[in-house]
Design an enzyme around this catalytic site. Sequence first.
Site, mmCIF file in Angstrom:
data_model
loop_
_atom_site.group_PDB
_atom_site.id
_atom_site.type_symbol
_atom_site.label_atom_id
_atom_site.label_comp_id
_atom_site.label_asym_id
_atom_site.label_seq_id
_atom_site.Cartn_x
_atom_site.Cartn_y
_atom_site.Cartn_z
ATOM 1 N N HIS A 86 0.817 -1.214 0.000
ATOM 2 C CA HIS A 86 0.000 0.000 0.000
ATOM 3 C C HIS A 86 0.853 1.267 0.000
ATOM 4 O O HIS A 86 0.566 2.220 -0.724
ATOM 5 C CB HIS A 86 -0.975 -0.038 1.182
ATOM 6 C CG HIS A 86 -1.930 -1.193 1.082
ATOM 7 N ND1 HIS A 86 -2.267 -1.998 2.137
ATOM 8 C CD2 HIS A 86 -2.575 -1.712 0.001
ATOM 9 C CE1 HIS A 86 -3.115 -2.934 1.729
ATOM 10 N NE2 HIS A 86 -3.293 -2.795 0.436
ATOM 11 N N ASP A 110 -9.871 -3.208 -0.121
ATOM 12 C CA ASP A 110 -9.416 -3.303 1.266
ATOM 13 C C ASP A 110 -9.071 -1.942 1.854
ATOM 14 O O ASP A 110 -8.901 -1.804 3.057
ATOM 15 C CB ASP A 110 -8.192 -4.235 1.348
ATOM 16 C CG ASP A 110 -7.123 -3.818 0.355
ATOM 17 O OD1 ASP A 110 -6.430 -2.818 0.602
ATOM 18 O OD2 ASP A 110 -6.980 -4.493 -0.690
ATOM 19 N N GLU A 126 -14.276 0.019 -6.795
ATOM 20 C CA GLU A 126 -14.136 -1.416 -6.455
ATOM 21 C C GLU A 126 -15.402 -2.129 -6.906
ATOM 22 O O GLU A 126 -16.501 -1.740 -6.528
ATOM 23 C CB GLU A 126 -13.914 -1.546 -4.942
ATOM 24 C CG GLU A 126 -14.194 -2.911 -4.349
ATOM 25 C CD GLU A 126 -13.305 -4.033 -4.867
ATOM 26 O OE1 GLU A 126 -12.093 -3.955 -4.711
ATOM 27 O OE2 GLU A 126 -13.871 -5.007 -5.436
ATOM 28 N N ASP A 161 -17.732 -1.602 -11.870
ATOM 29 C CA ASP A 161 -16.653 -2.155 -12.685
ATOM 30 C C ASP A 161 -15.724 -1.019 -13.144
ATOM 31 O O ASP A 161 -16.172 -0.072 -13.797
ATOM 32 C CB ASP A 161 -17.289 -2.863 -13.894
ATOM 33 C CG ASP A 161 -16.260 -3.513 -14.791
ATOM 34 O OD1 ASP A 161 -15.052 -3.315 -14.575
ATOM 35 O OD2 ASP A 161 -16.684 -4.233 -15.720
ATOM 36 N N ASP A 200 -5.153 -1.445 -8.560
ATOM 37 C CA ASP A 200 -4.898 -2.351 -7.433
ATOM 38 C C ASP A 200 -5.852 -3.533 -7.588
ATOM 39 O O ASP A 200 -6.853 -3.653 -6.889
ATOM 40 C CB ASP A 200 -5.153 -1.600 -6.125
ATOM 41 C CG ASP A 200 -4.881 -2.465 -4.904
ATOM 42 O OD1 ASP A 200 -4.458 -3.626 -5.064
ATOM 43 O OD2 ASP A 200 -5.114 -1.986 -3.788
ATOM 44 N N THR A 207 -7.019 -7.737 -8.678
ATOM 45 C CA THR A 207 -6.715 -9.157 -8.562
ATOM 46 C C THR A 207 -5.976 -9.607 -9.833
ATOM 47 O O THR A 207 -5.703 -8.793 -10.719
ATOM 48 C CB THR A 207 -8.034 -9.937 -8.376
ATOM 49 O OG1 THR A 207 -9.028 -9.365 -9.227
ATOM 50 C CG2 THR A 207 -8.534 -9.847 -6.959
#
Length: 286
Positions: A64, A88, A108, A139, A159, A161
């Site tokens: 981060h 997160d 997110e 999205d 950031d 996946t």
Amino acid sequence: MSDAFFTEYFYYKSLGFTAKIKKLLHSEESPWQKIDVYETERIGKLLTLNGKTMVSELDEFVYHEVLAHVSYAVARQHRRVLIIGGGDGGVVREFVKHPDIEQIDLVEIDERVVEVSKIYFPECTVGLSDPRVRVLCEDGIKFIEEKIDPGSYDIVIIDSTDPEEMAEGLFTDRFYKAINRALSPEGIMLAQTENPFLDEFGLKKIYDNLRAAFPSVESFTAPIIIYPGAYWSFAFASKKFRGTDLNPHKQAQMQKLQQTLRWYNMDWHRGAFALSNFHRKQIGQE
Ligand code: SAM
């Protein structure tokens, strides 16, 4: 559950990362993915999505701090920041440390990641209540392609996946070109780009896509111990600047801030962009 372990298998399911767990704290199927939170024996709480490690209390600060402060330290303009993914909240937490940023948008796709993180990782989500932060659960691809005027952001952070399922489109040249349009003339984009050794997702292709969209593209690494192989790469892309072009007007401010950080300092920043021959080859750098 005292002898239970969480294992993420990777590199075509031939290797794994294992953590001994004390307790499964949370488990759910959101509309997008399986979300689990474990209390582990050595690395604190661990968030996984579809069985892949995302955040641990032990090392979340590295990832981060790196994404937020590398981009900020170079940026000449930094009024508006966009983070795609990152539910997160850890990257937002680092950006809110800069009082001269005016707006931070977090896009997110899965609002459950945000809600679960608020319960189990409050030290990551602490920045989400800052009045400059907008959390948009949608999205990131549609957001950038359909809703954003050219030049709207000074810094964009991806950031995400891994490049699969709903995140696959976040690694394409089409998406990177859309980010370029969304950036101001001196804009900067950073993205997580996987492990150069365990090259499961085609790093050269990802960097070719970046080079198709930006005149300046570089790579750097930081250790993230819970990610496959721990040796983690990030992309720095810009219309104008190199990763080591630290803004000379921010030196005093960054000097002060870095005393409070756990990973980032400007010496590390400059050094991180010096790449091995192996890394250069993996990303197709001349
Ligand atoms: N640091 C982590 C890693 O590299 O393992 C990533 C953390 S963050 C939790 C990744 C987030 O990206 C996930 O919460 C996921 O829901 C989100 N995401 C995936 N595809 C997305 C998309 N198309 N738009 C917005 N967010 C997306």
